[in-house]
Structure formats: C-alpha cells, structure tokens
Design an enzyme around this catalytic site. Structure first.
Site, mmCIF file in Angstrom:
data_model
loop_
_atom_site.group_PDB
_atom_site.id
_atom_site.type_symbol
_atom_site.label_atom_id
_atom_site.label_comp_id
_atom_site.label_asym_id
_atom_site.label_seq_id
_atom_site.Cartn_x
_atom_site.Cartn_y
_atom_site.Cartn_z
ATOM 1 N N ASP A 110 0.834 -1.207 0.000
ATOM 2 C CA ASP A 110 0.000 0.000 0.000
ATOM 3 C C ASP A 110 0.866 1.254 0.000
ATOM 4 O OD1 ASP A 110 -2.156 -1.675 0.357
ATOM 5 O OD2 ASP A 110 -2.133 -1.443 2.546
HETATM 6 N N1 URA Z 1 -1.335 -5.955 3.914
HETATM 7 C C1 URA Z 1 -1.743 -4.684 3.991
HETATM 8 O O1 URA Z 1 -2.718 -4.385 4.670
HETATM 9 N N2 URA Z 1 -1.048 -3.769 3.317
HETATM 10 C C2 URA Z 1 0.039 -4.040 2.578
HETATM 11 O O2 URA Z 1 0.637 -3.144 1.988
HETATM 12 C C3 URA Z 1 0.448 -5.374 2.506
HETATM 13 C C4 URA Z 1 -0.258 -6.323 3.182
#
Ligand code: URA
Length: 256
Positions: A110
């Site tokens: 993310d």
């Molecule tokens: N899980 C999440 O919530 N975010 C990420 O970036 C990777 C795994």
C-alpha cells in the site's frame, strides 16, 4: 550446432518469460492458433525461436524480455507500488534510477506501507510468485495501540472473517511493547509491535485482519518476502540487486 541450441528457446517459454501468460497458458495460446512468428501462424507445440524472431499474440507484438534483472527495494511510505500514477504521485519505479531495464513490482505494498518489495523484468517468475498456489510467505511488522488480548491473537492465528472470506491461518508473534513516555497519561493503553506471517495476498489484508479484531494498524512494514529479508541493510528508498543464490532460491520456490 551447439550455438543453435543456445540461441533457440521454446516458444511457450519465451512467451512466459515475456510475461504474456504462464507456460501452460502460452501452450494453449499456441494450440489455439493465436501466436505467430515472423508473420507465420504457429499452432503446434515444439517450435523454437531465435532471439531476433518477431512474435505476435492475437496480432499484437510481444516485447521480448531482456536479460533478467532482480532487485530488492526498501519501499518508503507515500510511494505508489506501480510504474505510473495518473495523479502524479511518486512511484516505486521512480526510485529505481540507475537500473538498466524496466522492472516491475511483484505484488503490491500500500501507499502507506513500507518495506521489502521485489522488482524484476522476469515475467514468468513474477507471475508465479503472485499466484496463490505458490503461497509465498510474507512477514509484516505491525504497530497497534495495545495491549492486544489473547483472544484477538488467537483469532488472527486461526483466521479472520473478512468481507472476501476467511483468511488462512497466520503466524502471529508479539515483538515488543514500546515504552511509554512519562508525559503520557493513560495507564492501560500502550503501543505494541507484532509480527504476522501470511501466504495470501489480498488487498490490504493485514490492515483488514487487525481492524477486524479491533486493533487498527498504525504503521505497517514488510520485513520479509519469501526468502528475501530486508534486514537493516537498506535505508528507506534504497535498492540492491539480488545475489545469484537469492535468485536461484526464489526461482526454485516458484518451480522454475
Ligand atoms: N497488507 C496490507 O494491509 N497492506 C500491505 O501493503 C500489505 C499487506
């Protein structure tokens, strides 16, 4: 003759390496008569191509992959895991300055998650590592406002019901409790760091898992992707090429 053997590759392998499809799917594309080499339709398996042969699938040229390159990036927060962002935000490829070829992120972190991200132009490996059947393990360090109760930990370990179904069992360990500042008033609340290892790759999975058990994630960092651990070797935003051994290990995990 020996030279011939080295320069020619099976058509389905070249298609898979270029990221067009898995090897099996590439075979299907050939059998369906959707692939041509130098303008000639190839509809039987076993055809081998030279490096300068011109390949098309459904009439569209296939970009042949160059020599494979593999990098581990320590992704900072506020960077998009993509090669382009229509909103003009910085992307992970902006950080790959000095890399001689175009490499693509394997999976996604993310915008607000940091940590280990593999980038490569090896389409076949990327395709396999992202496929759930290979179940690549990923370990995340998670910061939450604790204390995290035993029942929440059990729930995370056994599987949490999310809107897209139950999560698979996860490994969850407490790492530490961040010491309180003397200025903080609340006695019971404290910042905790945990580590969670999952092998699925659903969208915002870790954040959703922790939110579902009542502990919204305050900060998230991936510390391991398969056999690659970022350790403390890379500062935020820096990358390094993988070693031969690391590449071999990843490829053999992916059955290549
Ligand atoms: N899980 C999440 O919530 N975010 C990420 O970036 C990777 C795994």
């Amino acid at each position: 003759m020996a030279q011939d053997k080295e320069s020619k590759e099976r058509l389905q392998k070249v298609l898979a390496q270029a990221g067009v499809a898995s090897r099996r799917h590439a075979e299907q594309l050939i059998l369906e008569g959707r692939v041509s080499v130098n303008g000639v339709k190839i509809s039987a398996l076993g055809h081998k191509v030279e490096t300068d042969d011109y390949i098309e699938v459904d009439g569209k040229p296939v970009q042949r992959s160059e020599k494979p390159h593999y990098y581990l990036l320590n992704k900072p927060v506020s960077v998009i895991t993509s090669v382009y962002d229509p909103q003009g935000r910085p992307t992970v490829t902006d950080l790959m300055k000095g890399v001689p070829v175009r490499v693509y992120p394997v999976g996604r972190l993310d915008y607000d998650t940091s940590g280990a991200l593999l980038l490569t132009n090896d389409g076949e490996l990327a395709h396999r590592l992202m496929h759930p059947s290979y179940g690549v393990e990923k370990t995340y360090r998670v910061w939450v406002q604790g204390p995290v109760g035993i029942s929440a930990l059990d729930n995370l370990r056994q599987g949490v019901l999310l809107e897209d179904g139950n999560t698979a069992p996860a490994i969850v360990e407490r790492v530490c409790v961040v010491p309180k500042k003397s200025t903080e008033k609340s006695k019971s609340s404290r910042l905790e760091i945990l580590e969670v290892t999952i092998h699925e790759g659903r969208n915002r999975q870790v954040r959703r898992m922790f939110a579902a058990v009542g502990y919204p994630v305050l900060k998230l960092e991936r510390v391991r992707f398969g056999s690659l651990s970022q350790g403390n070797t890379l500062r935020s935003g820096a990358y390094r090429a993988l070693t031969k051994e690391e590449i071999q290990e990843l490829r053999s995990k992916a059955g290549l």
